[in-house]
Design a protein around this motif. Structure first.
Motif, PDB file in Angstrom:
ATOM      1  N   LEU A  97       0.853  -1.184   0.000  1.00  0.00           N
ATOM      2  CA  LEU A  97       0.000   0.000   0.000  1.00  0.00           C
ATOM      3  C   LEU A  97       0.892   1.239   0.000  1.00  0.00           C
ATOM      4  N   VAL A  98       0.538   2.225  -0.814  1.00  0.00           N
ATOM      5  CA  VAL A  98       1.266   3.493  -0.861  1.00  0.00           C
ATOM      6  C   VAL A  98       0.332   4.605  -0.426  1.00  0.00           C
ATOM      7  N   LEU A  99       0.768   5.388   0.555  1.00  0.00           N
ATOM      8  CA  LEU A  99      -0.013   6.510   1.063  1.00  0.00           C
ATOM      9  C   LEU A  99       0.730   7.798   0.725  1.00  0.00           C
ATOM     10  N   VAL A 100       0.097   8.653  -0.052  1.00  0.00           N
ATOM     11  CA  VAL A 100       0.694   9.909  -0.502  1.00  0.00           C
ATOM     12  C   VAL A 100       0.086  11.050   0.305  1.00  0.00           C
ATOM     13  N   ASN A 101       0.930  11.860   0.915  1.00  0.00           N
ATOM     14  CA  ASN A 101       0.461  12.908   1.822  1.00  0.00           C
ATOM     15  C   ASN A 101       0.062  14.186   1.075  1.00  0.00           C
ATOM     16  N   HIS A 102      -0.644  14.011  -0.034  1.00  0.00           N
ATOM     17  CA  HIS A 102      -1.096  15.140  -0.844  1.00  0.00           C
ATOM     18  C   HIS A 102      -2.366  14.714  -1.568  1.00  0.00           C
ATOM     19  N   PHE A 103      -2.984  15.657  -2.237  1.00  0.00           N
ATOM     20  CA  PHE A 103      -4.135  15.316  -3.074  1.00  0.00           C
ATOM     21  C   PHE A 103      -3.651  14.836  -4.429  1.00  0.00           C
ATOM     22  N   LEU A 104      -4.156  13.685  -4.861  1.00  0.00           N
ATOM     23  CA  LEU A 104      -3.829  13.136  -6.173  1.00  0.00           C
ATOM     24  C   LEU A 104      -5.027  13.272  -7.099  1.00  0.00           C
ATOM     25  N   THR A 105      -4.763  13.621  -8.340  1.00  0.00           N
ATOM     26  CA  THR A 105      -5.843  13.603  -9.322  1.00  0.00           C
ATOM     27  C   THR A 105      -6.192  12.147  -9.635  1.00  0.00           C
ATOM     28  N   PRO A 106      -7.385  11.883 -10.152  1.00  0.00           N
ATOM     29  CA  PRO A 106      -7.719  10.502 -10.520  1.00  0.00           C
ATOM     30  C   PRO A 106      -6.705   9.881 -11.475  1.00  0.00           C
ATOM     31  N   ALA A 107      -6.212  10.679 -12.421  1.00  0.00           N
ATOM     32  CA  ALA A 107      -5.241  10.146 -13.382  1.00  0.00           C
ATOM     33  C   ALA A 107      -3.924   9.796 -12.695  1.00  0.00           C
ATOM     34  N   GLN A 108      -3.449  10.646 -11.798  1.00  0.00           N
ATOM     35  CA  GLN A 108      -2.202  10.365 -11.085  1.00  0.00           C
ATOM     36  C   GLN A 108      -2.339   9.107 -10.233  1.00  0.00           C
ATOM     37  N   GLU A 109      -3.458   8.971  -9.549  1.00  0.00           N
ATOM     38  CA  GLU A 109      -3.685   7.794  -8.713  1.00  0.00           C
ATOM     39  C   GLU A 109      -3.696   6.532  -9.558  1.00  0.00           C
ATOM     40  N   ARG A 110      -4.372   6.575 -10.691  1.00  0.00           N
ATOM     41  CA  ARG A 110      -4.477   5.414 -11.574  1.00  0.00           C
ATOM     42  C   ARG A 110      -3.123   5.080 -12.182  1.00  0.00           C
ATOM     43  N   ASN A 111      -2.376   6.097 -12.612  1.00  0.00           N
ATOM     44  CA  ASN A 111      -1.072   5.847 -13.229  1.00  0.00           C
ATOM     45  C   ASN A 111      -0.092   5.254 -12.233  1.00  0.00           C
ATOM     46  N   LEU A 112      -0.096   5.743 -11.009  1.00  0.00           N
ATOM     47  CA  LEU A 112       0.795   5.196  -9.984  1.00  0.00           C
ATOM     48  C   LEU A 112       0.449   3.745  -9.674  1.00  0.00           C
ATOM     49  N   GLU A 113      -0.828   3.434  -9.574  1.00  0.00           N
ATOM     50  CA  GLU A 113      -1.218   2.047  -9.292  1.00  0.00           C
ATOM     51  C   GLU A 113      -0.785   1.119 -10.421  1.00  0.00           C
ATOM     52  N   ARG A 114      -0.887   1.614 -11.648  1.00  0.00           N
ATOM     53  CA  ARG A 114      -0.481   0.790 -12.794  1.00  0.00           C
ATOM     54  C   ARG A 114       1.031   0.551 -12.775  1.00  0.00           C
ATOM     55  N   GLU A 115       1.807   1.573 -12.434  1.00  0.00           N
ATOM     56  CA  GLU A 115       3.261   1.454 -12.428  1.00  0.00           C
ATOM     57  C   GLU A 115       3.783   0.651 -11.238  1.00  0.00           C
ATOM     58  N   LEU A 116       3.145   0.837 -10.083  1.00  0.00           N
ATOM     59  CA  LEU A 116       3.644   0.210  -8.852  1.00  0.00           C
ATOM     60  C   LEU A 116       3.028  -1.159  -8.597  1.00  0.00           C
ATOM     61  N   GLY A 117       1.867  -1.425  -9.184  1.00  0.00           N
ATOM     62  CA  GLY A 117       1.224  -2.718  -8.984  1.00  0.00           C
ATOM     63  C   GLY A 117       0.642  -2.912  -7.608  1.00  0.00           C
ATOM     64  N   CYS A 118       0.310  -1.816  -6.926  1.00  0.00           N
ATOM     65  CA  CYS A 118      -0.308  -1.923  -5.603  1.00  0.00           C
ATOM     66  C   CYS A 118      -1.286  -0.766  -5.415  1.00  0.00           C
ATOM     67  N   ARG A 119      -2.031  -0.818  -4.348  1.00  0.00           N
ATOM     68  CA  ARG A 119      -3.031   0.200  -4.072  1.00  0.00           C
ATOM     69  C   ARG A 119      -2.363   1.514  -3.666  1.00  0.00           C
ATOM     70  N   VAL A 120      -2.887   2.636  -4.179  1.00  0.00           N
ATOM     71  CA  VAL A 120      -2.376   3.967  -3.863  1.00  0.00           C
ATOM     72  C   VAL A 120      -3.526   4.805  -3.314  1.00  0.00           C
TER      73      VAL A 120
END
Length: 446
Positions: A97-120
């Motif tokens: 699980l990755v927790l980002v201490n900022h607001f992520l746009t839907p696209a950023q959240e989706r792209n990170l999950e695709r690259e990292l292979g885990c929940r963001v």
């Protein structure tokens, strides 16, 4: 044409619960924290607060990453190199699980999950998850669900891939609306249902406040940064058993108690949800009925963790939220809690005119509680106006407003149609009615 989805694979979660309406990687309990350092704030303190939030949500923090850059990357939020570094660190630490201490746009959240292979999850999603765990009352659950759905509604972009595009021709025509459109429509319907239910709750709370006003009971609300000790202080004052713990957002549901004040009439105290920096707007909007207890209070006890190194910044965050909900004009008494951790005695602080400004105490040990009650009695006693006023027959609207507020103690109609009224109301309410409602300034104080 079937609209059924394929069975989820072992590493995917598909659910129709409010928090997830489309397929995403499964979340876990071992979390890696991510903080952006743009040089404008103390990122170390911010990362510590994120760690406390993660622990409150039940996660185990196994790694922390700080990315130094002037502004977030539009695609991944982090730089490409940091994304690759984070992927390696996730594998090394066994984080899921990755927790980002900022607001992520839907696209950023989706792209990170695709690259990292885990929940963001971003900060908003994490706080919403904590609120979902903490809500106990029916009202609290409704408010949290409404906040979650409003958050999800902004993220329904290509969440479903099938039936996204309609095809023409015999045998290839899809249904009248795509799955995405169906999701949006269902979300909109549910949001409207929740708003109607919460509006009924808001009216019930308003009636309760009207009843307390008729009994001439001042209202005192405890506010402050999360984990400042509000619930512990409330339990001490009211001999109550509201849940209190050394964790963020331990209390969500507002609790009211009648408390005796020395040398004054009793007051109704309210323990409210704690505030935090970057509090999601969805929560502020959803908790409107609860936060009205703050807006309509006669006095706010701003509880501050005196032992916190960032207490000044936390105080500013609370003041910003109070301004956002329209409570900036409510009188405030600062309560500096946890003096037992500073080895300081309880005391009261006054201004140059002798008015109470702050009280230092320890809710954990009970030191200074008597000083606080005396200070509250002094504040609410001197801020209520009790007197007689005379209204002409043409001032029927103002008369109705006074009755609606529950401020009329006695009324007598004179021969010429004038109303001679005895009222008791908060000083700030008196001043507001005089400014905006045409209340006579020639009130005869009793």
């Amino acid at each position: 044409m079937s609209t059924q989805r394929k069975p989820a694979t072992s590493d995917r979660v598909t659910t129709t619960a409010p928090a997830q309406l489309f397929e995403r990687p499964g979340g876990g309990e071992r979390a890696a924290l991510v903080q952006l350092d743009d040089g404008r704030a103390d990122c170390r303190s911010a990362l510590e607060e994120l760690a406390a939030l993660a622990e409150s949500a039940g996660a185990e923090v196994v790694d922390r990453l700080i990315n130094r850059r002037d502004k977030p990357d539009a695609r991944f939020f982090l730089g490409r190199g940091k994304v690759e570094e984070l992927r390696e660190r996730l594998q090394s630490a066994g984080a899921d699980l990755v927790l980002v201490n900022h607001f992520l746009t839907p696209a950023q959240e989706r792209n990170l999950e695709r690259e990292l292979g885990c929940r963001v999850l971003d900060r908003t999603g994490l706080i919403l998850d904590i609120f979902a765990q903490r809500a106990r009352t029916h009202e609290g659950k409704l408010q949290v669900e409404l906040a979650q759905l409003r958050h999800i509604a902004s993220r329904l972009v290509r969440g479903w891939s099938h039936l996204e595009r309609q095809k023409g021709g015999i045998g290839l025509r899809g249904p009248g609306e795509t799955q995405l459109e169906m999701d949006r429509r269902m979300l909109g319907q549910r949001i409207k249902q929740l708003e109607k239910r919460l509006e009924r709750v808001r009216r019930q709370r308003h009636q309760g406040r009207q009843s307390r006003r008729k009994r001439d009971l001042p209202a005192v609300s405890l506010v402050g940064y999360t984990n400042a000790g509000k619930s512990t202080l409330f339990n001490r004052l009211a001999a109550s058993e509201v849940f209190a713990a050394d964790q963020l957002f331990a209390t969500l549901d507002t609790t009211l108690r009648r408390i005796e004040l020395p040398g004054a009439e009793p007051a109704v105290f309210a323990d409210t949800v704690g505030f935090i920096s970057d509090l999601p707007h969805q929560l502020v909007a959803a908790f409107r009925s609860t936060l009205e207890e703050v807006v309509e209070a006669d006095l706010l006890l701003h509880v501050v963790d005196a032992s916190a190194s960032t207490r000044d910044e936390q105080g500013e965050e609370v003041e910003e939220v109070l301004a956002e909900i329209g409570a900036s004009e409510v009188p405030v008494l600062r309560v500096y809690n946890k003096i037992d951790l500073l080895d300081q005695p309880p005391r009261v602080v006054r201004d140059d005119h002798g008015r109470v400004q702050a009280v230092w105490l320890s809710a954990a040990t009970g030191e200074g509680l008597d000083v606080l009650l005396e200070a509250v009695a002094e504040c609410v006693g001197e801020r209520r106006a009790h007197g007689r006023l005379r209204l002409a027959p043409s001032q029927g609207r103002l008369r109705a407003r006074l009755y609606q507020s529950g401020d009329v103690l006695h009324e007598r109609v004179l021969d010429n149609g004038d109303c001679l009224m005895e009222v008791s109301l908060p000083q700030r309410e008196l001043e507001r009615l005089q400014r905006h409602e045409g209340l006579p300034t020639s009130i005869e104080y009793l």
